[in-house]
Scaffold this active site. Structure first.
Site, short mmCIF file in Angstrom:
data_model
loop_
_atom_site.label_atom_id
_atom_site.label_comp_id
_atom_site.label_asym_id
_atom_site.label_seq_id
_atom_site.Cartn_x
_atom_site.Cartn_y
_atom_site.Cartn_z
N ASP A 87 -4.50 1.99 7.14
CA ASP A 87 -5.04 2.28 8.76
C ASP A 87 -4.94 2.95 10.02
O ASP A 87 -3.54 3.49 9.62
CB ASP A 87 -5.51 0.69 9.68
CG ASP A 87 -4.59 0.02 10.35
OD1 ASP A 87 -2.87 0.08 9.23
OD2 ASP A 87 -3.75 0.15 11.30
N ASP B 66 0.97 -1.22 -0.39
CA ASP B 66 0.22 -0.12 0.12
C ASP B 66 0.69 1.45 0.15
O ASP B 66 0.59 2.08 -0.78
CB ASP B 66 -1.21 -0.03 1.13
CG ASP B 66 -0.18 -0.42 2.35
OD1 ASP B 66 0.94 -0.35 2.44
OD2 ASP B 66 -0.80 -0.46 3.68
N ASP C 52 7.10 3.96 3.11
CA ASP C 52 7.60 4.98 4.10
C ASP C 52 9.61 5.06 4.56
O ASP C 52 9.92 5.37 3.34
CB ASP C 52 6.74 4.42 5.83
CG ASP C 52 7.13 6.03 6.62
OD1 ASP C 52 8.43 6.95 5.84
OD2 ASP C 52 6.69 5.92 8.01
N PHE D 82 0.79 11.10 7.81
CA PHE D 82 -0.44 10.48 8.44
C PHE D 82 -0.93 9.61 7.30
O PHE D 82 -2.02 11.00 7.66
CB PHE D 82 -0.27 9.90 9.40
CG PHE D 82 -0.50 8.38 10.16
CD1 PHE D 82 0.33 7.73 9.97
CD2 PHE D 82 -1.67 7.91 10.18
CE1 PHE D 82 0.02 5.73 9.78
CE2 PHE D 82 -2.07 6.54 10.60
CZ PHE D 82 -0.59 5.07 10.54
P1 IMP Z 1 7.83 0.73 6.18
O1 IMP Z 1 8.59 -0.22 6.76
O2 IMP Z 1 8.23 2.47 7.32
O3 IMP Z 1 8.47 0.82 4.93
O4 IMP Z 1 6.70 0.75 6.14
C1 IMP Z 1 5.64 0.50 5.81
C2 IMP Z 1 3.80 0.02 5.87
O5 IMP Z 1 3.76 1.14 7.10
C3 IMP Z 1 2.94 -0.11 5.79
O6 IMP Z 1 2.78 -0.86 4.76
C4 IMP Z 1 2.20 0.70 6.06
O7 IMP Z 1 1.20 -0.49 6.66
C5 IMP Z 1 2.53 1.53 7.26
N1 IMP Z 1 2.48 2.95 7.33
C6 IMP Z 1 3.68 3.72 6.74
N2 IMP Z 1 2.83 4.71 6.53
C7 IMP Z 1 1.58 4.68 6.46
C8 IMP Z 1 0.54 5.63 6.80
O8 IMP Z 1 0.89 7.05 6.70
N3 IMP Z 1 -0.62 5.33 7.04
C9 IMP Z 1 -0.40 4.14 7.55
N4 IMP Z 1 0.15 3.08 7.62
C10 IMP Z 1 1.23 3.75 7.03
#
Ligand code: IMP
Length: 204
Positions: free
Chosen positions: A182, A123, A126, A175
């Site tokens: 979610d 989805d 980040d 966010f």
């Molecule tokens: P990463 O490992 O930091 O790249 O994060 C990836 C996961 O963090 C995604 O699959 C989401 O589940 C969650 N995530 C990151 N940013 C957001 C946000 O703004 N809203 C909701 N979920 C997020």
């Protein structure tokens, strides 16, 4: 002029973001970033590119649960080729809005991927921690290829070097919820992507 200028980002040129619709869930949303129509158009565009890329290769399309569910459902229906679908689940977030920095493996694939073309569907990316962990783990199983398709790319948060071959939209450093994303388990069923009103999680 508003926007999140990081070079010639596609959505910088967009008009002011629309306010959320007057609905129960919409009352917790500060602004809509990507409408259902924006998302549908982008998914079709991604689907056309993926169809060309994977034609004749019967890729394994892997959804990263849980946030991928609307995206992968729409994306595979925009791909006009034979493909297979599987799911994985990892968690790097607790119940709040900040990454815990620790990736936990919750569900593995149901099948081997040796020699397969694997497309990971996420989805949002980040920090990149989740996808880095996953791609490294999957590479040891000797797939023919692994590519990543993320609907949203929050580049400001990136701490890991991850190559994203297919991306929908650049996402501001806020966010966001909706279309699978979610906050504390809720808002996944919003048909659009919006910025959550900070009053919802203040005190966290
Ligand atoms: P990463 O490992 O930091 O790249 O994060 C990836 C996961 O963090 C995604 O699959 C989401 O589940 C969650 N995530 C990151 N940013 C957001 C946000 O703004 N809203 C909701 N979920 C997020």
């Amino acid at each position: 002029m508003r926007g999140f200028d990081r070079g010639a980002r596609s959505w910088y040129a967009r008009p002011a973001m629309s306010p959320p619709p007057d609905t129960l869930l919409g009352s917790s949303i500060k602004e809509v970033l990507f409408t259902a129509e924006d998302i549908a158009a982008k998914v079709q565009e991604l689907g056309r590119g993926l169809t060309e890329h994977y034609r004749g290769r019967r890729p394994l399309v892997v959804g990263i649960l849980t946030g991928c569910f609307p995206f992968i459902a729409d994306l595979v229906r925009a791909m006009d080729i034979e493909l297979e679908v599987d799911f994985m689940s990892v968690s790097s977030y607790g119940a709040g809005t900040k990454s815990s920095g620790v990736v936990r493996f919750l569900k593995d694939l149901d099948q081997p991927i040796e020699g397969r073309d694997v497309l990971l569907v996420e989805d949002i990316i980040d920090t990149g921690l989740t996808l880095k962990y996953l791609t490294e783990a999957l590479h040891t199983r000797k797939p023919a290829s692994i590519q990543i398709c993320a609907l949203l790319d929050k580049q400001a948060g990136r701490t890991q070097n991850v190559e994203v071959q297919w991306r929908g939209f650049d996402c501001p450093d806020a966010f966001v919820v909706g279309y699978g994303l979610d906050y504390s388990g809720a808002y996944r069923n919003l048909p659009y992507v919006g910025v959550l009103d900070p009053s919802v999680y203040k005190g966290e």
